[in-house]
Design an enzyme around this catalytic site. Structure first.
Site, PDB file in Angstrom:
ATOM      1  N   CYS A 116      48.447  47.796  43.915  1.00  0.00           N
ATOM      2  CA  CYS A 116      48.030  46.663  44.744  1.00  0.00           C
ATOM      3  C   CYS A 116      48.325  45.333  44.049  1.00  0.00           C
ATOM      4  CB  CYS A 116      46.549  46.779  45.087  1.00  0.00           C
ATOM      5  SG  CYS A 116      45.486  46.998  43.648  1.00  0.00           S
ATOM      6  N   HIS A 159      40.604  46.214  43.027  1.00  0.00           N
ATOM      7  CA  HIS A 159      41.668  46.136  44.017  1.00  0.00           C
ATOM      8  C   HIS A 159      42.125  44.682  44.165  1.00  0.00           C
ATOM      9  CE1 HIS A 159      44.027  46.991  47.568  1.00  0.00           C
ATOM     10  NE2 HIS A 159      43.344  46.122  48.280  1.00  0.00           N
TER      11      HIS A 159
END
Length: 1374
Positions: free
Chosen positions: A192, A495
Site C-alpha cells: 500500500c 496501512h
C-alpha cells in the site's frame, strides 16, 4: 397518516379515522400477501468463472411477472436489465425466459410452496452482462456514494465506498472502471505504501509529462529491469485502461524484488528517497538527468554564529523533503500546526556552558548560536510529519497520533532567509547532501565544514539555471497542497493510502489501493489526527490512528504550473506504447472470455500401456462431443496405440469408480449442454473409454449400477480379480444371478452371491424375488460369487467355509516385519526353537546344529500352529470340569477353520500351555541360549540399548493402536455380548460378522493395567495373556521386490488385523527365537521414526497394508512396570542433556532400589562406574532439570510415573546434601561485567524460600559483600543462555521481593537458574569493532545451543531497489 396532498389537517377524530382506514387497508394487503403462495428462486450466475459460485436467492409471490423477476435479479446482481438472460438450470433446455413477458411465475412453470426453482443467469447474444453503475442501482445519494476515505471498512459501515455500501455489489463490479474515471492499483500483499506514492507521482503533471517525454531504447536495456520504462507503462495504463485496478508486479520486478518483498511493509518516505535515487541513476546522460532535483530539491544553510565577535561558519545543504517534528523530545506538548513545526525547524539553539563553540576568530570557546536557514524552496515541496518515535521508557517504537493541522495553501515566505539569499556567496562553502537520505536534522549537522567530511549524494547542482537562484517575490512562495499520504495503524504496522487533488478539476480523491472515490475537504481535515480535546502530553494516547504522514505542495506559479498531457498530445513513442497496451488488454479480455466459456473437468483414461491416467480436459462450451473426444485422445497419448474410433467419452464417478452414462447419438451436441453449463467444478468426471477393434461399446444408461464381481474358489481358497457387470436396481436376485452367469460362466442354479455393503458387512443374497435396490445396492457395488458342488451351502452362512474365507480376506493385512540383527544363540538354535512339534528327535536334531531354510521354517511353524489350533478346537467340547481353572486367564480368538457344532463354541477357553512348555523345554535344552531368564535379560537389554543409544526421542507410543480397540477379547466362553475388535458387542453387528458364544460360561475382561495405564504380558499369576487360539497368521520371507529392507532379515506377514498384539507376538516367537516376553515390537512410520507398541490387549486394527514393524530384543514389561529413559544432566557442558540407557522401574520401588538396579546397567553399557551415594535422580521436563528425588521416595506413591517416562541422572562431586522435600536446590551462575564472562553453574541448597538466605549463600560462595550482591532469574529453557551483551540490562535484576515463590520469580521447585553479580563492578568498555566481534561470537554460540539471542519484534528488511535486476545471492545465507 394524511395523504401528502392534504394541506389542511382535519380535526382529531377525522385524523384518527383516516389512520384507522390506512391501517386496515395496509393490514389487508399484508394478509393477502401472506396468504399468497411464494416461489423460491435460486439463480446461479454462469456468465463468468469467477461468479459461477455465487447464488442469488429470491422468494417472490407466485403472481410476480417475469419482467419483474428480471428487474429484481438485475438489482440484486448489479447488472443492467436487458443485458442478460435467465434459463432453467435443471433441464437441458437452455432457452432463456422472456424478459418482457407479463406472465406470472406460476404460469411460467415455477413451483410455489417452498420448492426450489433453479435458474441460471446467462449471457445475452454472447455478450457479457453490463455492470450497472453504483449510483444507478443503489438508491443512495451522491454523497454517500462518493465519500470514501481511510482503510477499507466492513460492508455497510459508514465511510465505505459506494461499491461496498451498495446492496447490489457483486464481484463482477470490480472488473469495471471506477465511476471517478481513475484507475486503482492492486495491493500485492503489503504494498500500500508503494501504491500511495505511485498514485501521487501519477497525479503530478510535471513528473508524469517528463516521464512520458523520456523514450526507452530497447536495444540498450532489458525492458523488464528498466524502472523508468515500467513506470511509463504503469502511468499509461493508469491513464488509458478500462480496468478498475491494475497490477504493480511489473514495476516491483524492475526494482529487483521477488515475491517476498510484497510481504514487507516499508516507510513511504524511505521509498520516495530510494526510488528517486534509482531514477537518477537510470536517467544519467538523458534529458531527465536533473528532473528530480529540478522538481523536488531545495537548499538550506547550516550555520554557527559566534555571539561575541559575530563570526559565522556555515555550509550549504540540499534537501528533498523537510522532516517536521510532531512533539519535541522531552516536551509535554505537541506542535499544533505545520507552520509551528516549520518555525521550530529553523529556530536556532544556543551553544553555551559545556557545549560552547570554538570560534576560529576569537581562538577560544564562546557562546554561539546554531541553526538552519532555508535558502531555496523546491517547486514540489515535500513535508514529512515525523509521527514515528522511540519511547525510552518502554524501549519500543511508538506512533504519535497528536493533532497537527496543515493549510491548503502554505505561505513559505516567513521561513526563507532573505539576506542569505541576496548576499553573494563569497566564503568557501560546500554543497553536500544532507545525512539521513536527504532529510535535514539540526541535531545531526556537523560543526566541521571541511570538504573532506561532507557526504556527496551525487546530485548535480550545476544544471540549475541562474534564474532559479534569483530570489522570488514573496507572492510567488505560496504553495498549494495536492497530496496527503495517510498512515493508519501503529508503529508496528498499518496501512497507507493517498488523498490527492486533481489539478484538472480541483476535486479531491481517495486512492486506496484498487478503490478510488471522491472525498471532500472535511475528509482531509479528518487526517489532522488527534482529538478535539486539549493538547497535552497524552493528547495522542486515545486519538485516532489514521492521520497524515507526508504532505506534498506545489508552488503556485502560472508560468511553471503544467497541465496533464492529453492522449492526442502524447509523444509518438507513447502513442505506440498506448496501442501496444491496448492490444495486450484486448488480448487479455479475449482470453478471459475464452476462460469464461471453457469447461474444465477431470479426465481419466485406462491406458493400455500406462494404466490409469489422469488429466484435466479444457474444452470450449461450443465444442462438440466428437471434437472433445479428439482432444482427449491426443491428451492421453493414445495415437498409435488405439484407433480414434475405438475411443469414447463417458460420464464417470471416480470416487465410486462408477460409469454413470454414455452419450450414444450425441456426438454433435455441444459440451456446454452435455456438462450442464460452464462451472468452476463438476460433481462428476469424464472417462475416455477404449475398446479393441473386434469389441463393441456397451451402452451405459443413467439408471444402471456398476457391480464388481469376484469369483471365489473354495478348493484353492482364492478370490479372483473383479469382473465388471452393469445391472438395474429393479432387477431381482434371480435375474442378477443369470446376468453374472453370462459374464463369468458359472452355474446360476448353485450360485451363492454375497454383497459387501461396507467393511466387515457381508450379506448373502438368497431371496430370489428381492430387488437389488432392496438389498442395498448403490452406484458402485462389490459382490463375491461361488458356484461349487460342495455341501458348504447347506450349513448356515456364518458357519460356512465361504464366510470364513471372505472374513479372512476382508480382515487380513500385509505387514513387513524386520527381525533383530542377532537373536540369542545361533541360527541353528533359532531353528531348534522353531520346531515345536511332538517328534521326539526335535531336541537332538536342534542340538546338532542342523540348519533349515527360512522357507521351510516358516511353512513348518505355520502348519504347527494350525494343527495346534485344531487340537484346541477338538478339545474345546469337553466339559467345564475337565478344563483347567487357569483357562479363563488366557485370550481366546475365533478360528476361521473351526467346524460348526451346537455343543461347542467358536470361542473356547483353549489352553495354549503345551506350546509354551515346549518352547521353554527347547530353550532350556538349547546349547546356545542361557537357561537363566535373568541372563537372557542382561544380554538382550544390552543389544537393544546399543541399537537405541542415539535415539533421544520417546520410543513408546501409548496410542499407537486404536484406542477404540482397547478391549478386544473376542471370546471368553460366555453367553453375554462378546467384545469385538470394533468396540461393539456382537448383538449390535450384522449377522455376517456375528460370533457365537457358548452359554453358561463366565465372561472375563482383560484389565491388566487399567490402574496404571500399562499393559503387561503377564496376569497376576504370572501366566502369559497371549496364549490363544489360532487367528489367521502366515509368514514368508521378503522377496527382492520388497527390497526396502534386507530380505534375509525381513518377513512378510499376512495376519488378521483383529488379532491382539499379544497373540501377534506369540505367533512371531518361532521367527524371533525367543519368547514373546523377551522382545519388543516397534511400529515404523513414514519418516522412519519408531514407536514401541506396548498395549498388548489391543488389536492391529490401526495397521494397514505394507506397514513396517521392527522387532528388537529386550524384556517386555510386567504388571506395574514402566519403561524409563535415563539422561545424564551435565550442567556445565555445551549439551547439558545426554541419553544414557533405557531401563525399567516398577511400582512401589524406592528411588534407591532403582539406582541399585540402574548402576550395573550403566557400568556395562555406558562404562560409567558410579557410587550410589554420588548419584541422584531428578525430574526431567524436556531439557529442564526439576525436583530432586530422594532415596526414600516411592514410585507411584511419592513420585508420579507413567509409560514413556524420562528422568535425569546427575553425578555429584560430594555426597547428597538434599535430605528433605522442604529444601530447595537452585542452580546459580555469576555474571562478571568487567570481563564480560559468565562463570560455571554452582548448586545452592536452601532450607527455605527466603531471598535473604539465597543472597547469603551467594555471598558465601562468591565473596561479594551482601549489600553489593544483585541477582536475577534466568529466562527460557535450561541452561537459560543469554548474550553477554544483553544480560546486564535485559534481566530483571534485584527484584523487590522477600520470598522466591512469588512474582516475578516464582521459584517453587528445584532446578531454577539464578544469575548474580556485584553491583559495584563496572561493565567493560568496548570499542565498536570489539562489540561487533563479540556480537558475532555470541550469535554463533547461542545458535549452536539452540537459544535465540534475545527477544525482538519482527526485524524490518532494508528497502533497496536493485539497478542490476536483483540482489546478489549470498552463499552463506539460508
Amino acid at each position: 397518516f394524511c395523504p401528502p396532498e392534504s394541506t389542511n389537517c382535519p380535526p382529531y377524530p377525522v385524523m384518527f379515522m383516516c389512520r384507522k382506514h390506512f391501517l386496515k387497508r395496509g393490514f389487508s394487503k399484508i394478509q393477502n400477501a401472506a396468504e399468497e403462495p411464494r416461489a423460491l428462486c435460486i439463480i446461479q450466475d454462469i456468465t463468468s468463472a469467477k461468479t459461477v459460485n455465487e447464488r442469488l436467492t429470491l422468494n417472490l409471490p407466485a403472481s410476480t411477472t417475469l419482467s419483474k423477476l428480471y428487474e429484481d435479479v438485475a438489482h440484486k446482481a448489479g447488472y443492467v436489465n436487458g443485458t442478460f438472460g435467465l434459463a432453467w438450470g435443471n433441464t437441458q433446455d437452455m432457452a432463456p425466459l422472456d424478459h418482457s413477458s407479463e406472465m406470472s411465475l406460476s404460469e411460467s412453470g415455477f413451483e410455489p410452496g417452498g420448492k426450489r426453482n433453479f435458474l441460471q443467469l446467462t449471457d445475452k447474444d454472447g455478450e457479457q452482462p453490463q455492470i450497472a453503475s453504483v449510483t444507478d442501482s443503489s438508491g443512495l445519494d451522491d454523497s454517500s456514494q462518493e465519500r470514501f476515505i481511510g482503510p477499507l471498512l466492513r460492508d455497510g459501515t459508514p465511510g465505505c465506498s459506494g461499491d461496498y455500501s451498495s446492496p447490489s455489489y457483486s464481484y463482477s463490479s470490480i472488473l469495471s472502471k471506477s465511476e471517478t474515471g481513475y484507475v486503482g492499483l492492486v495491493n500485492q500483499a503489503m504494498t500500500c505504501y508503494l501504491n500511495s506514492l505511485l498514485q501521487t507521482l501519477f497525479m503530478t503533471p510535471e513528473f508524469r509529462n517528463a516521464l512520458y517525454n523520456w523514450e526507452f531504447e530497447e536495444q540498450e536495456e532489458d525492458p523488464v529491469t528498466s524502472i523508468p520504462y515500467q513506470l511509463q507503462r504503469l502511468f499509461v495504463l493508469l491513464q488509458t485502461s478500462k480496468k478498475r485496478a491494475i497490477e504493480t508486479t511489473d514495476v516491483t520486478r524492475s526494482f529487483g524484488w521477488d515475491s517476498s518483498e510484497a510481504w514487507q511493509q516499508h516507510d513511504v518516505q524511505e521509498l520516495c528517497r530510494v526510488m528517486f535515487d534509482a531514477l537518477e541513476q537510470k536517467w544519467k546522460q538523458t534529458e531527465q538527468a536533473d528532473l528530480i532535483n529540478q522538481l523536488y530539491q531545495g537548499k538550506l544553510k547550516d550555520y554557527v554564529r559566534c555571539l561575541e565577535c559575530g563570526y559565522e561558519s556555515w555550509r550549504i545543504d540540499t534537501y528533498l523533503d523537510i522532516p517536521l517534528v510532531i512533539r519535541p523530545f522531552g516536551a509535554s506538548q505537541a506542535y499544533g500546526s505545520v507552520e509551528e513545526a516549520l518555525q521550530a525547524f529553523i529556530q536556532p539553539e544556543t551553544l553555551d556552558g559545556p557545549n560552547q563553540y570554538f570560534c576560529e576568530r576569537c581562538k577560544k570557546k564562546c557562546d554561539a548560536r546554531k541553526g538552519l536557514r532555508f535558502l531555496h524552496f523546491p517547486y514540489l515541496l515535500t513535508l514529512q510529519l515525523k509521527r514515528f518515535d522511540f519511547d525510552y521508557t518502554t524501549m519500543h517504537r511508538i506512533k504519535l497520533n497528536d493533532r497537527m493541522t496543515f493549510p491548503e495553501e502554505l505561505d513559505m515566505s516567513p521561513f526563507i532567509d532573505v539576506e542569505d539569499e541576496k548576499s553573494p556567496q563569497t566564503e568557501s562553502c560546500t554543497d553536500s547532501g544532507a545525512e539521513n537520505e536527504g532529510s535535514c536534522h539540526s541535531d545531526q549537522m556537523s560543526n566541521d565544514f571541511s570538504t573532506d567530511d561532507c557526504v556527496d549524494e551525487g546530485i548535480c547542482l550545476d544544471s540549475t539555471s541562474s534564474t532559479e537562484r534569483v530570489l522570488k517575490p514573496k507572492s510567488l512562495l505560496t504553495f498549494e497542497l495536492f497530496s496527503v499520504m495517510v498512515h493508519s495503524g501503529s508503529a508496528a504496522g498499518g496501512h497507507y493510502y493517498a488523498c490527492i487533488k486533481s489539478f484538472s478539476d480541483g476535486q479531491w480523491y481517495s486512492f486506496n489501493d484498487q478503490h478510488v472515490s471522491k472525498i471532500t475537504q472535511d475528509d482531509i481535515r479528518k487526517t489532522y489526527g488527534g482529538s478535539s480535546g486539549s493538547r497535552g502530553y497524552f493528547s495522542g494516547a486515545f486519538a485516532s490512528s489514521t492521520n497524515a504522514y507526508m504532505l506534498i505542495y506545489r508552488l503556485k506559479d502560472p508560468s511553471r504550473n503544467a497541465k496533464f498531457l492529453a492522449v492526442e498530445d502524447f509523444p509518438d513513442h507513447i502513442k505506440r506504447l498506448v496501442q501496444k497496451e491496448k492490444e495486450s488488454e484486448e488480448q487479455e479480455k479475449r482470453q478471459r472470455e475464452i476462460e469464461r466459456n471453457t469447461c474444465k473437468i477431470k479426465l481419466f483414461c485406462m491406458h493400455p500401456v500406462k494404466m490409469m491416467m489422469e488429466s484435466k480436459l479444457e474444452v470450449h462450451k461450443d465444442k462438440t462431443l466428437r471434437e472433445a473426444t479428439e482432444m482427449a485422445y491426443k491428451m492421453m497419448e493414445l495415437e498409435g496405440v488405439v484407433p480414434l474410433d475405438c475411443c469414447r467419452l463417458v460420464k464417470y464417478d471416480e470416487f465410486h469408480e462408477y460409469l454413470e452414462r454414455s452419450y450414444e447419438g450425441e456426438e454433435d451436441t455441444p459440451m456446454g449442454l452435455l456438462l450442464g453449463g460452464v462451472k468452476s467444478s463438476y460433481m462428476f468426471d469424464l472417462l475416455l473409454e477404449t475398446r479393441r477393434p473386434d469389441q463393441v461399446f456397451q451402452p451405459y444408461k443413467p439408471g444402471e449400477v456398476m457391480v464388481k464381481v469376484h469369483v471365489v474358489n473354495l478348493k484353492s481358497e482364492t478370490i479372483a480379480s473383479p469382473v465388471s457387470v452393469r445391472a438395474y436396481l429393479n432387477q431381482t436376485i434371480t435375474e442378477f444371478k443369470q446376468l453374472i452367469a453370462q459374464a463369468t460362466g458359472l452355474s446360476a442354479e448353485t450360485m451363492r452371491v454375497v454383497l459387501e455393503r461396507c467393511y466387515n458387512d457381508l450379506r448373502l443374497l438368497y431371496v430370489p424375488n428381492k430387488t437389488l435396490k432392496a438389498e442395498g445396492f448403490f452406484r458402485s457395488n462389490k459382490v463375491f460369487v461361488e458356484s461349487s458342488e460342495l455341501t458348504d451351502h447347506q450349513v448356515p452362512f456364518t458357519d460356512s467355509l465361504l464366510w470364513k474365507l471372505l472374513d479372512r480376506h476382508g480382515n487380513t493385512i500385509r505387514l513387513l516385519v524386520l527381525l533383530p540383527e542377532q537373536s540369542p544363540g545361533t541360527l541353528a538354535n533359532r531353528t531348534l526353537f522353531q520346531k515345536v512339534g511332538s517328534d521326539s528327535d526335535v531336541l537332538s536334531e536342534g542340538a546338532k546344529g542342523n540348519r533349515k531354510s527360512v522357507e521351510a521354517i516358516l511353512e513348518e511353524s505355520t502348519e504347527k500352529l494350525k494343527n495346534l489350533s485344531l487340537q484346541q478346537q477338538q478339545g474345546s467340547s469337553t466339559s467345564d470340569s475337565q478344563k483347567s481353572s487357569d483357562a479363563s486367564d488366557f485370550e481366546h480368538i475365533e478360528s476361521p477353520t473351526q467346524e460348526a457344532d451346537s455343543n461347542s463354541s467358536l470361542c473356547v477357553a483353549a489352553d495354549n500351555r503345551e506350546l509354551e512348555n515346549r518352547i521353554r523345554a527347547t530353550s532350556a535344552g538349547s546349547g546356545g541360549a542361557s537357561s537363566d531368564p535373568e541372563n537372557h535379560f542382561a544380554c538382550e537389554e544390552r543389544s537393544d540399548s546399543e541399537v537405541n543409544n542415539d535415539r533421544s526421542t520417546s520410543s513408546v507410543d501409548s496410542d499407537i493402536l486404536s484406542s477404540s480397540h482397547s478391549s478386544d477379547t473376542l471370546c471368553n466362553a460366555d453367553s453375554g455380548p462378546i467384545q469385538l475388535a470394533n468396540g461393539l458387542d456382537s448383538h449390535s453387528i450384522t449377522s455376517s460378522r456375528r460370533s457365537k458364544a457358548h452359554e453358561g460360561k463366565k465372561e472375563t475382561w482383560d484389565t491388566a493395567e487399567e490402574d496404571s495405564g500399562t499393559d503387561s504380558e503377564y496376569d497376576d499369576n504370572g501366566k502369559s495373556k497371549a496364549e490363544a487360539q489360532y487367528l489367521y497368521f502366515r509368514a514368508e520371507p521378503c522377496s527382492q521386490d520388497d527390497a526396502s529392507w534386507n530380505s534375509q532379515k525381513c518377513l512378510v506377514v499376512h495376519v488378521d488385523k483383529r488379532i491382539t498384539l499379544a497373540a501377534f507376538k506369540l505367533n512371531l516367537e518361532p521367527y524371533v527365537g525367543v519368547t514373546s516376553t523377551q522382545f519388543k515390537v516397534f511400529r515404523v512410520y513414514a519418516n522412519n521414526q519408531e514407536f514401541e507398541s506396548v498395549r498388548l490387549n489391543e488389536t492391529l486394527s490401526s495397521f494397514s497394508d505394507d506397514n513396517k514393524i521392527t522387532i528388537r530384543l529386550g524384556r517386555a514389561l510386567k504388571k506395574g512396570e514402566y519403561r524409563v529413559k535415563v539422561y545424564q544432566l551435565l550442567v556445565n557442558e555445551p549439551e547439558p542433556c545426554k541419553f544414557l540407557v533405557d531401563t525399567v522401574f516398577a511400582k512401589a520401588m524406592t528411588v534407591r532400589q532403582s539406582k541399585e538396579e540402574l548402576l550395573p546397567q550403566l557400568k556395562e553399557q555406558c562404562k560409567l562406574d558410579l557410587s550410589i551415594d554420588r548419584v541422584r535422580l531428578r525430574k526431567k521436563t524436556w531439557k529442564n532439570p526439576g525436583t530432586v528425588f530422594l532415596d526414600y521416595h516411592v514410585y507411584e506413591e511419592d513420585i508420579s510415573i507413567s509409560s514413556n517416562w524420562e528422568v535425569f541422572l546427575e553425578v555429584l562431586d560430594e555426597p547428597e546434601k538434599m535430605k528433605s522435600m522442604s529444601q530447595l536446590a537452585v542452580l546459580t551462575r555469576r555474571w562478571s561485567p568487567s570481563t564480560m564472562k559468565l562463570g560455571p553453574f554452582q548448586e545452592v541448597i536452601l532450607e527455605s524460600s527466603s531471598v535473604e538466605e539465597l543472597k547469603e549463600k551467594l555471598s558465601e560462595i562468591s565473596g561479594i559483600p551482601l549489600e553489593n550482591l544483585e541477582f536475577a532469574k534466568g529466562r527460557g529453557t535450561f541452561p537459560c543462555d543469554i548474550s553477554v551483551l544483553e544480560i546486564h540490562q535485559d534481566l530483571d535484576w534485584n527484584p523487590k521481593v522477600s520470598t522466591l515463590n512469588v512474582w516475578p520469580l516464582y521459584i517453587c521447585d528445584d532446578g531454577a537458574v539464578v544469575f548474580y553479580r556485584d553491583s559495584t563492578e563496572e561493565p567493560l568498555e568496548l570499542s565498536e569493532d570489539e562489540r561487533n566481534e563479540l556480537m558475532k561470537k555470541e550469535s554463533s554460540r547461542l545458535l549452536k545451543t539452540g537459544h535465540r539471542v534475545s527477544y525482538s519484534p519482527r526485524k524490518e528488511k532494508a528497502l533497496k531497489i536493485y539497478l542490476d535486476g536483483g540482489p546478489a545471492k549470498d552463499p552463506g545465507q539460508d
